[in-house]
Design a protein around this motif. Sequence first.
Motif, PDB file in Angstrom:
ATOM      1  N   UNK A 515       0.844  -1.192   0.000  1.00 10.49           N
ATOM      2  CA  UNK A 515       0.000   0.000   0.000  1.00 10.49           C
ATOM      3  C   UNK A 515       0.882   1.245   0.000  1.00 10.49           C
ATOM      4  N   UNK A 516       0.259   2.399  -0.247  1.00  6.82           N
ATOM      5  CA  UNK A 516       1.003   3.659  -0.126  1.00  6.82           C
ATOM      6  C   UNK A 516       1.576   3.830   1.276  1.00  6.82           C
ATOM      7  N   UNK A 517       0.788   3.444   2.292  1.00  3.65           N
ATOM      8  CA  UNK A 517       1.248   3.584   3.675  1.00  3.65           C
ATOM      9  C   UNK A 517       2.460   2.696   3.935  1.00  3.65           C
ATOM     10  N   UNK A 518       2.499   1.551   3.284  1.00  3.35           N
ATOM     11  CA  UNK A 518       3.648   0.659   3.450  1.00  3.35           C
ATOM     12  C   UNK A 518       4.925   1.335   2.953  1.00  3.35           C
ATOM     13  N   UNK A 519       4.820   2.042   1.830  1.00  2.00           N
ATOM     14  CA  UNK A 519       5.990   2.762   1.327  1.00  2.00           C
ATOM     15  C   UNK A 519       6.349   3.928   2.245  1.00  2.00           C
ATOM     16  N   UNK A 520       5.347   4.585   2.780  1.00  3.52           N
ATOM     17  CA  UNK A 520       5.614   5.690   3.723  1.00  3.52           C
ATOM     18  C   UNK A 520       6.368   5.159   4.943  1.00  3.52           C
ATOM     19  N   UNK A 521       5.930   3.984   5.423  1.00  6.70           N
ATOM     20  CA  UNK A 521       6.611   3.398   6.595  1.00  6.70           C
ATOM     21  C   UNK A 521       8.044   3.043   6.253  1.00  6.70           C
ATOM     22  N   UNK A 522       8.307   2.559   5.032  1.00  7.42           N
ATOM     23  CA  UNK A 522       9.670   2.225   4.623  1.00  7.42           C
ATOM     24  C   UNK A 522      10.533   3.487   4.582  1.00  7.42           C
ATOM     25  N   UNK A 523      10.012   4.560   4.028  1.00  6.73           N
ATOM     26  CA  UNK A 523      10.765   5.812   3.978  1.00  6.73           C
ATOM     27  C   UNK A 523      11.140   6.266   5.394  1.00  6.73           C
ATOM     28  N   UNK A 524      10.195   6.133   6.295  1.00  6.85           N
ATOM     29  CA  UNK A 524      10.483   6.538   7.682  1.00  6.85           C
ATOM     30  C   UNK A 524      11.560   5.661   8.284  1.00  6.85           C
ATOM     31  N   UNK A 525      11.512   4.364   7.996  1.00  9.73           N
ATOM     32  CA  UNK A 525      12.523   3.452   8.554  1.00  9.73           C
ATOM     33  C   UNK A 525      13.904   3.758   8.003  1.00  9.73           C
ATOM     34  N   UNK A 526      13.946   4.185   6.726  1.00  8.51           N
ATOM     35  CA  UNK A 526      15.231   4.497   6.086  1.00  8.51           C
ATOM     36  C   UNK A 526      15.643   5.946   6.311  1.00  8.51           C
ATOM     37  N   UNK A 527      14.791   6.704   7.008  1.00  7.57           N
ATOM     38  CA  UNK A 527      15.038   8.118   7.272  1.00  7.57           C
ATOM     39  C   UNK A 527      15.207   8.879   5.962  1.00  7.57           C
ATOM     40  N   UNK A 528      14.337   8.527   4.991  1.00  6.56           N
ATOM     41  CA  UNK A 528      14.355   9.202   3.694  1.00  6.56           C
ATOM     42  C   UNK A 528      13.001   9.850   3.469  1.00  6.56           C
ATOM     43  N   UNK A 529      12.994  10.822   2.526  1.00  5.77           N
ATOM     44  CA  UNK A 529      11.775  11.615   2.359  1.00  5.77           C
ATOM     45  C   UNK A 529      10.992  11.296   1.091  1.00  5.77           C
ATOM     46  N   UNK A 530      11.598  10.589   0.132  1.00  9.66           N
ATOM     47  CA  UNK A 530      10.877  10.362  -1.125  1.00  9.66           C
ATOM     48  C   UNK A 530      11.415   9.125  -1.812  1.00  9.66           C
ATOM     49  N   UNK A 531      10.662   8.693  -2.822  1.00  6.11           N
ATOM     50  CA  UNK A 531      11.078   7.540  -3.626  1.00  6.11           C
ATOM     51  C   UNK A 531      12.372   7.861  -4.363  1.00  6.11           C
ATOM     52  N   UNK A 532      12.510   9.103  -4.798  1.00  4.25           N
ATOM     53  CA  UNK A 532      13.717   9.493  -5.511  1.00  4.25           C
ATOM     54  C   UNK A 532      14.950   9.339  -4.616  1.00  4.25           C
ATOM     55  N   UNK A 533      14.787   9.698  -3.304  1.00  8.52           N
ATOM     56  CA  UNK A 533      15.901   9.547  -2.385  1.00  8.52           C
ATOM     57  C   UNK A 533      16.232   8.072  -2.186  1.00  8.52           C
ATOM     58  N   UNK A 534      15.227   7.224  -2.214  1.00 12.42           N
ATOM     59  CA  UNK A 534      15.496   5.794  -2.092  1.00 12.42           C
ATOM     60  C   UNK A 534      16.310   5.326  -3.274  1.00 12.42           C
ATOM     61  N   UNK A 535      15.913   5.748  -4.482  1.00 17.21           N
ATOM     62  CA  UNK A 535      16.638   5.342  -5.682  1.00 17.21           C
ATOM     63  C   UNK A 535      18.076   5.845  -5.634  1.00 17.21           C
ATOM     64  N   UNK A 536      18.258   7.115  -5.240  1.00 19.26           N
ATOM     65  CA  UNK A 536      19.602   7.664  -5.222  1.00 19.26           C
ATOM     66  C   UNK A 536      20.452   7.070  -4.111  1.00 19.26           C
TER      67      UNK A 536
END
Length: 620
Positions: A515-536
């Motif tokens: 879900x969208x919330x699942x991705x939001x939780x992943x960003x929080x766990x990785x201390x990142x703010x966006x999908x682009x930051x995850x990719x980079x």
Amino acid sequence: MYNYLKYFILGSMFFMILSCSDDYQGPLPYPTLTEAAQDAGLTTLLTAVNAVPGLTNTLQSQPAITVFAPTNDAFANALTEFGASDLSDLVAKVGGAANLETILGFHVVPAVALSKDLNEENIFTTVSGQQLRVRVSPGSVTVIDAAGNTSRVLQADVRIENGVVHVIDRVLIPSIELPNPTLVEAATDAGLTTLISAVTAVDGLADQLLSADAITVFAPTNEAFAAALEVFDAEDLDELVVKIGGLANLEKVLGFHVVPAVALSSDLDATNSFTTLSGQNITVEKSGNTVSVIDALGRVAQVVAADIEISNGVVHVLNGVMLPDLMLPNIVEAAQDAGLTTLIDAVTAADLGGALLGADAITVFAPTNDAFAAALDAYNVSDLNQLVAKIGGMENLQTVLGFHVVPAVAFSTDLAATNTFTTLAGQELTVMAGADGVTVMDALGNTANVVAADVAIENGVVHVIDGVLLPELELPNLVEAATAANLTILLNAVTAANVGGALLDAEAITVFAPTNQAFVDLLAALNLNSLEEVVSTLGIDAVTKILQFHVVPATAFSFDLESGAQMVPTLSGEMLTVTRNGSNVTVTDKAGNTFNVVAADVAIENGVVHVIDGVLLPTL
């Protein structure tokens, strides 16, 4: 037995001159009446005389008789005239043995009358007590009975030991009270052949009507039945029976024409209501000499021939067929009667019952329970709910069921060799009719056979078939399903990793879609703010591997999973742990994180999607 002595005394007085003629000098060596009849081949006459106990001895023991003896052909003609099959039947038609005795006595004069003794006009009192007229003209002697029928003497002056026999070509009929015909006989005489066919089609109905104590029958003409066939678009009586709902309803229709009491037209009031054998009331109105009958639908027919008396009542001939309330079953009742329980469950689940019951006209091709069982096997599911999941949900179940319904009435007799119908699903269905029966072809080219045709219902007809028909079902692809579920971050990730094409082109996939919330939780766990930051941060290869770890290269609905934990391969090359506990499914990643399937079994065109509440991580 009549008092023959009285008649012989009267006859001897009336024919004293003839009896005392010089030509009749007492007993001579002539044959007896029986011997003379045998010599002349009058076998039917002998049989008739012998049918009356003691009549032969009585006739042969009298001192003087003249017998007008009908030939065998004369008796054969009498059988035809009375509609009798043999002598016994003739006896019944003329009213029994007593009337037969009267008829035979009407052929016997208690004195000797040779042809030379006859005047131009002669009136004789017969043994039956009724008068017989004999006329003589040059070269001809004729006998006239009570009905005015004339017979000719074919052979005169056959002497017997106690009188004379004149052979005649017709059976003489005295004045007797003939029995009224039976209903069948009256209908036959009136030419009501279709009515007779209808009555005999219902087992036991003819006997029931013939044995009833008192009946009034409103009997439709052949033309009335022909008009009914046209109204029901039926070619013959058999088709009419089908279209009104079978023999039980034919019996109800025929019973609606019979009142269990005698009602002559003279007995009628201006308006009359009678309870018929069908249990429903029929209205009869009389205005002057006109009698009209009104049925349950308000249709009016006129009596065109009234007061035909029958042995147990009266017949009035009608120019129309009267219809009672036939109370045909609705589609649900018909399905219940046929034991189509799975179809009923499917219709109920799809909430289509109201639409089918409220339709003006429908033809339903109704699959049997075995047909649904075969469909379950074909989809490798165990029940209707699982089948619904595999075909794409409730909307597609409605499409499948609607594909079995044509919004018009089509009995099997209405079908051409090949027929194309637009169904409630909006797709065309092909129906083929032939000598071997009716078959139905679906959108995939599969055929099903009609195993029970023409079950009439209140708004159409049902044909039971041995297969489930499949229309073209529109399942979404993965992107469409994700869009419909608002999985926008997943779609963005798939686009970023450029794996959408591979997933859309795969033959079979199972996708665990976060879900969208699942991705939001992943960003929080990785201390990142966006999908682009995850990719980079992780790199595009890592993101691609994460996404591939959510895809199994096979189709697995939740009910396909074994109970307990199982390892399944993913497109990332690593195994994913999937656990089913009852109806609950969880997935565990390589980091030991366990997430729940929050929406299972979303069918897509090349597999299935299960929505989960976390992002699964492979080994990175």
